[in-house]
Design a protein around this motif. Sequence first.
Motif, PDB file in Angstrom:
ATOM      1  N   LYS A  34       0.829  -1.206   0.000  1.00 21.39           N
ATOM      2  CA  LYS A  34       0.000   0.000   0.000  1.00 21.39           C
ATOM      3  C   LYS A  34       0.865   1.258   0.000  1.00 21.39           C
ATOM      4  O   LYS A  34       0.574   2.224  -0.708  1.00 21.39           O
ATOM      5  CB  LYS A  34      -0.927  -0.004   1.222  1.00 21.39           C
ATOM      6  CG  LYS A  34      -2.072  -0.986   1.128  1.00 21.39           C
ATOM      7  CD  LYS A  34      -2.971  -0.882   2.349  1.00 21.39           C
ATOM      8  CE  LYS A  34      -4.115  -1.879   2.274  1.00 21.39           C
ATOM      9  NZ  LYS A  34      -4.971  -1.800   3.489  1.00 21.39           N
ATOM     10  N   THR A  49       2.181   2.256  -3.317  1.00 18.22           N
ATOM     11  CA  THR A  49       1.234   2.725  -4.332  1.00 18.22           C
ATOM     12  C   THR A  49       0.935   4.207  -4.210  1.00 18.22           C
ATOM     13  O   THR A  49       0.250   4.756  -5.075  1.00 18.22           O
ATOM     14  CB  THR A  49      -0.099   1.953  -4.244  1.00 18.22           C
ATOM     15  OG1 THR A  49      -0.679   2.162  -2.956  1.00 18.22           O
ATOM     16  CG2 THR A  49       0.110   0.473  -4.488  1.00 18.22           C
ATOM     17  N   GLN A  64       1.417   7.915  -4.893  1.00 20.28           N
ATOM     18  CA  GLN A  64       2.047   8.523  -6.053  1.00 20.28           C
ATOM     19  C   GLN A  64       3.379   9.188  -5.721  1.00 20.28           C
ATOM     20  O   GLN A  64       4.309   9.149  -6.536  1.00 20.28           O
ATOM     21  CB  GLN A  64       1.108   9.545  -6.698  1.00 20.28           C
ATOM     22  CG  GLN A  64      -0.058   8.922  -7.440  1.00 20.28           C
ATOM     23  CD  GLN A  64      -0.795   9.923  -8.304  1.00 20.28           C
ATOM     24  OE1 GLN A  64      -0.424  11.087  -8.368  1.00 20.28           O
ATOM     25  NE2 GLN A  64      -1.843   9.479  -8.962  1.00 20.28           N
ATOM     26  N   GLU A 109      -3.574   6.445 -13.736  1.00 23.63           N
ATOM     27  CA  GLU A 109      -4.435   5.308 -13.419  1.00 23.63           C
ATOM     28  C   GLU A 109      -4.106   4.744 -12.046  1.00 23.63           C
ATOM     29  O   GLU A 109      -2.989   4.903 -11.550  1.00 23.63           O
ATOM     30  CB  GLU A 109      -4.262   4.203 -14.479  1.00 23.63           C
ATOM     31  CG  GLU A 109      -4.626   4.625 -15.886  1.00 23.63           C
ATOM     32  CD  GLU A 109      -4.397   3.507 -16.891  1.00 23.63           C
ATOM     33  OE1 GLU A 109      -3.947   2.430 -16.474  1.00 23.63           O
ATOM     34  OE2 GLU A 109      -4.676   3.727 -18.082  1.00 23.63           O
ATOM     35  N   ASP A 110      -5.093   4.099 -11.457  1.00 23.98           N
ATOM     36  CA  ASP A 110      -4.865   3.449 -10.169  1.00 23.98           C
ATOM     37  C   ASP A 110      -3.989   2.218 -10.351  1.00 23.98           C
ATOM     38  O   ASP A 110      -4.062   1.523 -11.368  1.00 23.98           O
ATOM     39  CB  ASP A 110      -6.199   3.024  -9.530  1.00 23.98           C
ATOM     40  CG  ASP A 110      -7.034   4.229  -9.123  1.00 23.98           C
ATOM     41  OD1 ASP A 110      -6.436   5.292  -8.876  1.00 23.98           O
ATOM     42  OD2 ASP A 110      -8.270   4.095  -9.072  1.00 23.98           O
ATOM     43  N   GLU A 123      -2.759  -1.615  -9.623  1.00 16.78           N
ATOM     44  CA  GLU A 123      -3.324  -2.901  -9.236  1.00 16.78           C
ATOM     45  C   GLU A 123      -2.456  -3.476  -8.122  1.00 16.78           C
ATOM     46  O   GLU A 123      -1.241  -3.545  -8.255  1.00 16.78           O
ATOM     47  CB  GLU A 123      -3.313  -3.875 -10.417  1.00 16.78           C
ATOM     48  CG  GLU A 123      -4.057  -3.391 -11.647  1.00 16.78           C
ATOM     49  CD  GLU A 123      -3.758  -4.230 -12.866  1.00 16.78           C
ATOM     50  OE1 GLU A 123      -4.437  -4.034 -13.881  1.00 16.78           O
ATOM     51  OE2 GLU A 123      -2.837  -5.074 -12.806  1.00 16.78           O
ATOM     52  N   PHE A 175       1.103  -0.978 -12.675  1.00 17.53           N
ATOM     53  CA  PHE A 175       0.422   0.251 -13.093  1.00 17.53           C
ATOM     54  C   PHE A 175       1.041   0.750 -14.395  1.00 17.53           C
ATOM     55  O   PHE A 175       2.112   0.306 -14.807  1.00 17.53           O
ATOM     56  CB  PHE A 175       0.538   1.333 -12.008  1.00 17.53           C
ATOM     57  CG  PHE A 175       1.955   1.736 -11.693  1.00 17.53           C
ATOM     58  CD1 PHE A 175       2.550   2.814 -12.336  1.00 17.53           C
ATOM     59  CD2 PHE A 175       2.697   1.035 -10.751  1.00 17.53           C
ATOM     60  CE1 PHE A 175       3.852   3.182 -12.052  1.00 17.53           C
ATOM     61  CE2 PHE A 175       4.002   1.400 -10.455  1.00 17.53           C
ATOM     62  CZ  PHE A 175       4.581   2.474 -11.114  1.00 17.53           C
TER      63      PHE A 175
END
Length: 327
Positions: free
Chosen positions: A26, A29, A31, A60-61, A63, A107
């Motif tokens: 987490k 992820t 940014q 984009e988010d 994965e 991503f």
Amino acid sequence: MIRQTNLAHTIDVAADRARYDECAKKILTFQAVIAWILKYCTKEFSGYSVSFICDNCLREDAEISERAVHQDNMDRGECLDGDRRLDGMNTEANAMKDQTVFYDIRFRAFLPGNREPVRLIINLEIQLDDAPGYPIVKRGFYYCARMISEQYGTVFTKEQYGKLEKVYSIWICPDPAKKRKNGIFRYYTVEESILGSSYTETVDYDMMEVVILNLGDEEDGGEPKILKLLNVLFSTTVTPEEKKRTLQEDYNIAMTEEFESEVRTMCNLSKGLIEQGIEQGIEQKNMLLAQLMLKDREPMDKIQKYTGYTAEKLAEIAKSLGKQNRA
């Protein structure tokens, strides 16, 4: 205090490792963290500022443990589709019996260009064991190859191979062997002109890269900023307050409530894993000592004193030793 069995202890450690792994994913992820990784681990983004990457290149988010690596495994959460036929399945069912393997994080990153943006597919992996019994770089290239082949039917169809997007597989090893600590290694494809003048553009064969980052103890400014950032994030000795201060002052990463919570959780989990490891080491030492003293026929009260085991526990150990001797 009730003593846990080895099985119960192992279950607890495994659960905490899984929680630590998910928390680490987490954090990677966010940014602000991804932007630093892209700047220092990819050629395409190295000339841009972290703020530019954050604002313009991450649309984009990501994965997180959603997309299966092997082609004959389902993605996480994928339902059975009544319209899917057997025609598209690979005839080699080599992974059907294996546990499904998912990319940790995957991503897309976009680099604005003059005509159309450059699109990269990035895979981030956290590798807690840097000597898993196979070369990590080979697994990295396998992941790259899978991300290349998966583009058929989504990025391009038929013979539109010119649309293929470059892929990166970036592996972060938080606790490598001492001789491998604080290192960054890049592996990629190059052209070798054996005869004649080159006529192929670099972008047409520079299609995959594997990058391995081996973390280590934080040094006094000697390592690249990306290593220092990750060393701070994954450190088991730096307090949450010190981590937050370093991230804010040295990397301009604002502490949102969610990010701060994840950092603190990972700190607590890493501390717990260290304590569990120490306890496990003590338990193994006591078990070995008890076995040796029982074999030497030392008095039971003496064995209890040095190991802390009860008479019932020592009787169990003695019984297991008897079975070993009879085998």
